[in-house]
Design a protein around this motif. Structure first.
Motif, PDB file in Angstrom:
ATOM      1  N   ARG A 158       0.828  -1.207   0.000  1.00  0.00           N
ATOM      2  CA  ARG A 158       0.000   0.000   0.000  1.00  0.00           C
ATOM      3  C   ARG A 158       0.862   1.257   0.000  1.00  0.00           C
ATOM      4  N   GLY A 159       0.542   2.190  -0.895  1.00  0.00           N
ATOM      5  CA  GLY A 159       1.249   3.470  -0.926  1.00  0.00           C
ATOM      6  C   GLY A 159       2.556   3.415  -1.702  1.00  0.00           C
ATOM      7  N   GLU A 160       2.913   2.258  -2.285  1.00  0.00           N
ATOM      8  CA  GLU A 160       4.163   2.171  -3.044  1.00  0.00           C
ATOM      9  C   GLU A 160       3.862   1.926  -4.510  1.00  0.00           C
ATOM     10  N   ASP A 161       4.855   2.251  -5.368  1.00  0.00           N
ATOM     11  CA  ASP A 161       4.603   2.065  -6.801  1.00  0.00           C
ATOM     12  C   ASP A 161       5.556   1.061  -7.431  1.00  0.00           C
ATOM     13  N   LYS A 162       6.363   0.399  -6.588  1.00  0.00           N
ATOM     14  CA  LYS A 162       7.305  -0.597  -7.116  1.00  0.00           C
ATOM     15  C   LYS A 162       7.026  -1.928  -6.429  1.00  0.00           C
ATOM     16  N   PRO A 163       6.825  -2.997  -7.213  1.00  0.00           N
ATOM     17  CA  PRO A 163       6.531  -4.280  -6.568  1.00  0.00           C
ATOM     18  C   PRO A 163       7.695  -4.780  -5.727  1.00  0.00           C
ATOM     19  N   LEU A 164       7.382  -5.643  -4.785  1.00  0.00           N
ATOM     20  CA  LEU A 164       8.418  -6.243  -3.943  1.00  0.00           C
ATOM     21  C   LEU A 164       9.199  -7.281  -4.726  1.00  0.00           C
ATOM     22  N   LYS A 165      10.455  -7.437  -4.358  1.00  0.00           N
ATOM     23  CA  LYS A 165      11.231  -8.544  -4.925  1.00  0.00           C
ATOM     24  C   LYS A 165      10.624  -9.847  -4.407  1.00  0.00           C
ATOM     25  N   PRO A 166      10.797 -10.943  -5.142  1.00  0.00           N
ATOM     26  CA  PRO A 166      10.278 -12.217  -4.644  1.00  0.00           C
ATOM     27  C   PRO A 166      10.816 -12.507  -3.239  1.00  0.00           C
ATOM     28  N   VAL A 189       7.571  -6.807   6.542  1.00  0.00           N
ATOM     29  CA  VAL A 189       6.889  -8.095   6.794  1.00  0.00           C
ATOM     30  C   VAL A 189       5.451  -7.840   7.251  1.00  0.00           C
ATOM     31  N   ARG A 190       5.285  -6.873   8.134  1.00  0.00           N
ATOM     32  CA  ARG A 190       3.923  -6.572   8.624  1.00  0.00           C
ATOM     33  C   ARG A 190       3.033  -6.146   7.456  1.00  0.00           C
ATOM     34  N   ARG A 191       3.587  -5.329   6.559  1.00  0.00           N
ATOM     35  CA  ARG A 191       2.771  -4.835   5.431  1.00  0.00           C
ATOM     36  C   ARG A 191       2.530  -5.948   4.405  1.00  0.00           C
ATOM     37  N   MET A 192       3.458  -6.879   4.278  1.00  0.00           N
ATOM     38  CA  MET A 192       3.241  -8.001   3.343  1.00  0.00           C
ATOM     39  C   MET A 192       2.065  -8.854   3.823  1.00  0.00           C
ATOM     40  N   ALA A 194      -0.312  -7.859   5.781  1.00  0.00           N
ATOM     41  CA  ALA A 194      -1.530  -7.036   5.651  1.00  0.00           C
ATOM     42  C   ALA A 194      -2.032  -7.116   4.205  1.00  0.00           C
ATOM     43  N   ALA A 195      -1.085  -7.141   3.242  1.00  0.00           N
ATOM     44  CA  ALA A 195      -1.467  -7.167   1.822  1.00  0.00           C
ATOM     45  C   ALA A 195      -2.176  -8.475   1.445  1.00  0.00           C
ATOM     46  N   VAL A 196      -1.964  -9.544   2.240  1.00  0.00           N
ATOM     47  CA  VAL A 196      -2.650 -10.817   1.935  1.00  0.00           C
ATOM     48  C   VAL A 196      -3.726 -11.110   2.991  1.00  0.00           C
ATOM     49  N   GLY A 197      -4.171 -10.054   3.679  1.00  0.00           N
ATOM     50  CA  GLY A 197      -5.346 -10.174   4.557  1.00  0.00           C
ATOM     51  C   GLY A 197      -5.063 -10.746   5.936  1.00  0.00           C
ATOM     52  N   ASN A 198      -3.814 -10.680   6.398  1.00  0.00           N
ATOM     53  CA  ASN A 198      -3.522 -11.189   7.737  1.00  0.00           C
ATOM     54  C   ASN A 198      -2.930 -10.060   8.583  1.00  0.00           C
ATOM     55  N   HIS A 199      -2.472 -10.407   9.762  1.00  0.00           N
ATOM     56  CA  HIS A 199      -1.908  -9.399  10.660  1.00  0.00           C
ATOM     57  C   HIS A 199      -0.798 -10.056  11.480  1.00  0.00           C
ATOM     58  N   VAL A 200       0.354  -9.391  11.544  1.00  0.00           N
ATOM     59  CA  VAL A 200       1.489  -9.936  12.309  1.00  0.00           C
ATOM     60  C   VAL A 200       1.332  -9.553  13.781  1.00  0.00           C
ATOM     61  N   GLU A 201       1.329 -10.571  14.618  1.00  0.00           N
ATOM     62  CA  GLU A 201       1.220 -10.302  16.067  1.00  0.00           C
ATOM     63  C   GLU A 201       2.589 -10.228  16.726  1.00  0.00           C
ATOM     64  N   ALA A 202       3.529 -11.011  16.216  1.00  0.00           N
ATOM     65  CA  ALA A 202       4.899 -10.971  16.769  1.00  0.00           C
ATOM     66  C   ALA A 202       5.873 -11.243  15.642  1.00  0.00           C
ATOM     67  N   LEU A 203       7.020 -10.570  15.714  1.00  0.00           N
ATOM     68  CA  LEU A 203       8.003 -10.697  14.634  1.00  0.00           C
ATOM     69  C   LEU A 203       9.410 -10.769  15.234  1.00  0.00           C
ATOM     70  N   HIS A 204      10.170 -11.729  14.718  1.00  0.00           N
ATOM     71  CA  HIS A 204      11.518 -11.979  15.238  1.00  0.00           C
ATOM     72  C   HIS A 204      12.451 -12.202  14.050  1.00  0.00           C
ATOM     73  N   ARG A 205      13.569 -11.472  13.986  1.00  0.00           N
ATOM     74  CA  ARG A 205      14.527 -11.729  12.904  1.00  0.00           C
ATOM     75  C   ARG A 205      15.536 -12.763  13.404  1.00  0.00           C
ATOM     76  N   ALA A 206      15.502 -13.930  12.774  1.00  0.00           N
ATOM     77  CA  ALA A 206      16.342 -15.042  13.233  1.00  0.00           C
ATOM     78  C   ALA A 206      17.691 -15.049  12.551  1.00  0.00           C
ATOM     79  N   GLN A 207      17.788 -14.441  11.389  1.00  0.00           N
ATOM     80  CA  GLN A 207      19.021 -14.532  10.602  1.00  0.00           C
ATOM     81  C   GLN A 207      19.247 -13.303   9.736  1.00  0.00           C
TER      82      GLN A 207
END
Ligand code: URA
Length: 233
Positions: A158-166, A189-192, A194-207
């Protein structure tokens, strides 16, 4: 005398105090390890100590932290700042220490810092293909179509004009998945999700590339060695 001036300048750059404060520290005998004839009085001042401790790493320092939730990746915002978890003198270093990109205050996990501007730009450049792996916990069950959307290379935020990389999606549970990104857009990640109709409750960068949090509890950090740094490219 010229050599001592080089040392005081160097120590001030490492955040040990202003030039005046460091000169006072020299006078009070707080600096040790200077070899006969001042042989080690040149960068990186090998063997020199401050209050009996080895000196902090020279410029080019890279730190890996296991970021806890609730800390902001900023030097100035209100609230708890991620830099508060590092020794205060690291904040006074020149060149300045910065985070390599940002994690949201609520996001935990791998966070890098460096004082090497060129290295920082290389790591955060859109051209960098370094994979970062996130563990996402979701509000709603995955529906099965998300992996294809993330991998498509056409997903728009949302609000961007360039698609995400795979991006990669590995489902690890009904409401959890690993997401692998090679770019780093704002709240990506949260916006991705949201774009597919879900919502991130917790996010952790493992690597981050080859780097994991092995051996680091939440809030702990370590200075990376040359081998780790070389692995980042
Ligand atoms: N994506 C997000 O949404 N937040 C982060 O902190 C990192 C990636």
């Amino acid at each position: 005398m010229k050599d001592i001036r080089a040392l005081t300048k160097y120590l001030a750059g490492l955040g040990y105090g202003s030039r005046k404060e460091v000169e006072n520290a020299v006078r009070r005998g707080r600096i040790g390890g200077i070899e006969a004839g001042g042989k080690n009085l040149a960068p990186p001042f090998e063997g020199v100590t401050f209050d009996g401790e080895p000196l902090d790493p020279p410029p080019g320092m890279v730190i890996l932290m296991n970021k806890p939730a609730g800390y902001t990746c900023s030097r100035a915002d209100g609230g708890q700042l991620i830099y508060e978890l590092l020794p205060p003198r690291y904040l006074a270093r020149t060149p300045a220490l910065s985070t390599v990109g940002r994690l949201d205050a609520a996001t935990t996990g791998v966070l890098l810092f460096t004082d090497d501007g060129q290295f920082l730009h290389k790591l955060i450049s859109p051209k960098s293909e370094i994979p970062k792996v996130y563990e996402a916990t979701l509000a709603r069950p995955l529906e099965g179509h998300e992996g294809e959307a993330f991998a498509s290379g056409t997903l728009m935020l949302r609000g961007e004009d360039k698609p995400l990389k795979p991006a990669g999606l590995d489902v690890t549970g009904e409401r959890s998945a690993h997401v692998t990104l090679t770019e780093g857009r704002y709240h990506q990640v949260r916006r991705m999700f949201a774009a597919v109709g879900n919502h991130v409750e917790a996010l952790h960068r493992a690597q981050f590339g080859p780097l994991t949090l092995e051996g680091l509890a939440e809030g702990e950090w370590r200075i990376l060695g040359a081998d780790d740094i070389a692995q980042l490219g």
